[in-house]
Design an enzyme around this catalytic site. Sequence first.
Site, PDB file in Angstrom:
ATOM      1  N   GLU A  61      44.700  63.574  51.018  1.00  0.00           N
ATOM      2  CA  GLU A  61      45.486  62.385  50.675  1.00  0.00           C
ATOM      3  C   GLU A  61      45.286  61.719  49.518  1.00  0.00           C
ATOM      4  O   GLU A  61      44.910  60.246  49.917  1.00  0.00           O
ATOM      5  CB  GLU A  61      46.231  61.538  51.588  1.00  0.00           C
ATOM      6  CG  GLU A  61      47.694  61.159  50.959  1.00  0.00           C
ATOM      7  CD  GLU A  61      47.644  60.595  52.132  1.00  0.00           C
ATOM      8  OE1 GLU A  61      49.344  60.757  52.813  1.00  0.00           O
ATOM      9  OE2 GLU A  61      47.582  59.156  52.465  1.00  0.00           O
ATOM     10  N   PRO A  62      44.117  62.015  48.210  1.00  0.00           N
ATOM     11  CA  PRO A  62      43.353  61.006  47.139  1.00  0.00           C
ATOM     12  C   PRO A  62      43.741  60.354  46.674  1.00  0.00           C
ATOM     13  O   PRO A  62      44.730  60.830  45.884  1.00  0.00           O
ATOM     14  CB  PRO A  62      41.844  62.454  46.561  1.00  0.00           C
ATOM     15  CG  PRO A  62      42.992  63.322  46.578  1.00  0.00           C
ATOM     16  CD  PRO A  62      44.236  63.430  48.161  1.00  0.00           C
ATOM     17  N   GLY A  88      40.436  58.242  50.410  1.00  0.00           N
ATOM     18  CA  GLY A  88      38.982  57.478  50.446  1.00  0.00           C
ATOM     19  C   GLY A  88      37.494  58.746  50.343  1.00  0.00           C
ATOM     20  O   GLY A  88      36.774  58.429  50.431  1.00  0.00           O
ATOM     21  N   TYR A  90      36.367  43.186  43.933  1.00  0.00           N
ATOM     22  CA  TYR A  90      35.114  43.950  45.014  1.00  0.00           C
ATOM     23  C   TYR A  90      33.758  44.059  44.567  1.00  0.00           C
ATOM     24  O   TYR A  90      33.028  44.333  45.124  1.00  0.00           O
ATOM     25  CB  TYR A  90      35.749  45.311  45.074  1.00  0.00           C
ATOM     26  CG  TYR A  90      37.384  45.650  45.377  1.00  0.00           C
ATOM     27  CD1 TYR A  90      38.199  45.141  46.659  1.00  0.00           C
ATOM     28  CD2 TYR A  90      37.827  46.492  44.611  1.00  0.00           C
ATOM     29  CE1 TYR A  90      39.388  45.345  46.622  1.00  0.00           C
ATOM     30  CE2 TYR A  90      38.859  46.583  44.620  1.00  0.00           C
ATOM     31  CZ  TYR A  90      39.761  46.204  45.961  1.00  0.00           C
ATOM     32  OH  TYR A  90      41.382  46.303  46.200  1.00  0.00           O
ATOM     33  N   CYS A 138      40.236  31.524  30.588  1.00  0.00           N
ATOM     34  CA  CYS A 138      40.143  30.640  31.566  1.00  0.00           C
ATOM     35  C   CYS A 138      39.921  30.282  32.647  1.00  0.00           C
ATOM     36  O   CYS A 138      40.182  30.506  33.804  1.00  0.00           O
ATOM     37  CB  CYS A 138      40.935  30.046  31.170  1.00  0.00           C
ATOM     38  SG  CYS A 138      40.571  29.153  29.035  1.00  0.00           S
ATOM     39  N   GLU A 139      38.511  31.414  33.544  1.00  0.00           N
ATOM     40  CA  GLU A 139      38.560  31.801  34.707  1.00  0.00           C
ATOM     41  C   GLU A 139      36.833  32.039  35.076  1.00  0.00           C
ATOM     42  O   GLU A 139      36.554  33.072  33.862  1.00  0.00           O
ATOM     43  CB  GLU A 139      39.514  32.631  35.713  1.00  0.00           C
ATOM     44  CG  GLU A 139      38.688  32.433  36.474  1.00  0.00           C
ATOM     45  CD  GLU A 139      39.932  32.458  37.535  1.00  0.00           C
ATOM     46  OE1 GLU A 139      41.151  32.179  37.175  1.00  0.00           O
ATOM     47  OE2 GLU A 139      39.629  32.235  39.145  1.00  0.00           O
ATOM     48  N   ARG A 190      38.799  45.758  39.964  1.00  0.00           N
ATOM     49  CA  ARG A 190      37.871  45.942  40.797  1.00  0.00           C
ATOM     50  C   ARG A 190      36.636  45.330  40.827  1.00  0.00           C
ATOM     51  O   ARG A 190      36.452  44.578  42.068  1.00  0.00           O
ATOM     52  CB  ARG A 190      37.996  47.362  40.771  1.00  0.00           C
ATOM     53  CG  ARG A 190      38.700  47.735  40.598  1.00  0.00           C
ATOM     54  CD  ARG A 190      39.123  49.994  40.438  1.00  0.00           C
ATOM     55  NE  ARG A 190      37.934  49.928  41.925  1.00  0.00           N
ATOM     56  CZ  ARG A 190      36.976  49.887  41.799  1.00  0.00           C
ATOM     57  NH1 ARG A 190      35.871  50.612  41.011  1.00  0.00           N
ATOM     58  NH2 ARG A 190      36.098  50.530  42.872  1.00  0.00           N
TER      59      ARG A 190
END
Length: 422
Positions: free
Chosen positions: A270-271, A229, A313, A342-343, A309
């Site tokens: 723990e990156p 995080g 998000y 195609c979206e 991403r």
Amino acid sequence: MSAVQTFSTVRTEINGTSVQNLAHSFGTPTYVYDAAKIAERIADLHAFDVVRYAQKANSNLAVLDWVRRQGAVVDAVSAFEIQRAFAAGYVDGKEPAEIVYTADIFDTPTLDLLVKHDIHVNCGSPTMIDQYGERAPGRNITLRINPGFGHGHSQKTNTGGEQSKHGIWHDQVDDCLVRADRNGLAVTGLHMHIGSGTDLDHLAQVCSALETTARGIGRSITTISAGGGLPTLYRGDEQPVDLARYYELWDATRKRLEGEFGHKISLEIEPGRYLAAECGYLITEIRAIKQMGKNLFYLVDAGFNNLARPILYGAYHPMSICAHEANPDPKLQDVVVGGPLCESGDIFTQEEGGFVASRSLPVAAVGDFLVIECAGAYGFVMSSNYNSKPMAAEVLLRDGKPHLVRARQTFQDVIRGESIPE
Ligand SMILES: *Cc1c(COP(=O)(O)O)cnc(C)c1O
């Protein structure tokens, strides 16, 4: 770590290697990772006893090998991530563990693999303790605790609290110790992955929750993990995390526990993103430019099949243009950047909720390159073959030399395993 950084919208090279040469040698879209940046980010964390890379952020074998050479170990969240760690030179049965498996469940093949090799398990549910204990009695385990509160900018990335599926609920630890005892498992590690980012008041709460839990478990604890995080600066105007303060809070927690237990406690971090995001550049080519009402679109040859991403998000990535005719001071214009799929959601400049935004980028021509930056983490690893698009090539830049570390997929790769019944 680097202070507040600003991102230029013009880019001709990546750590000394020409973007045009990279595009010509490897085609587009291609991910380029600058190994030196990964090494710098690992070095930032030297105060911690163990830097454990969450490989799900970017698990290319060459990246894992490079991370290993920098002295960091790995976290794995699936059987194949464990096999990737082996393939990159990590081994089982070491202290501290070179490979830790962290999850909320075991699937059958993963459990078989963990039992066969001596891989430390970080249990995120009480059921896992029973399942592992039956198969591998006598081993050491870590408990991942959900302290009952979370943090995270989006529901999709929040890793604590009642809405999160992660970890063991904080008031069930006693029950977990009973389950561990039943099969002679020793609880030697405690882990909380909440993602406090730059919020040090929140981090103090996390440290305090971990300390309380550790005291409840007692002297068997020899390792505590701060989880991942640590933030990456995706925009020029964000505040970097105060790593010294971050470390101090965890170190003070560790020292109090050492005092209480009378033995050394190893402090892990723990990156994922922090190590892998900044090093990554997705080089794309602008294939069409068109005006649609008041919006000008740059359409590039990478889509959300390559980098998800933004659509997942609303994530922001810095972008730059590498023009065929180098112009260090080009005119800027507001553009929307989209891909080939195609979206309608295939837009790189979108905000959370899918709202299309624009970006101020240099005036460009079809055939110029557009580089999506800070794309090394949760980039390639989330790619798909949607629209039967091949996955991009991956290149590692090491000591000034580009190395192709994953070939672009071919049509045969994309249809591999498919068949038509007689
Ligand atoms: C994803 C993950 C991390 C890394 O998270 P980042 O936000 O990328 O640092 C660390 N630990 C565990 C268990 C994870 O699942």
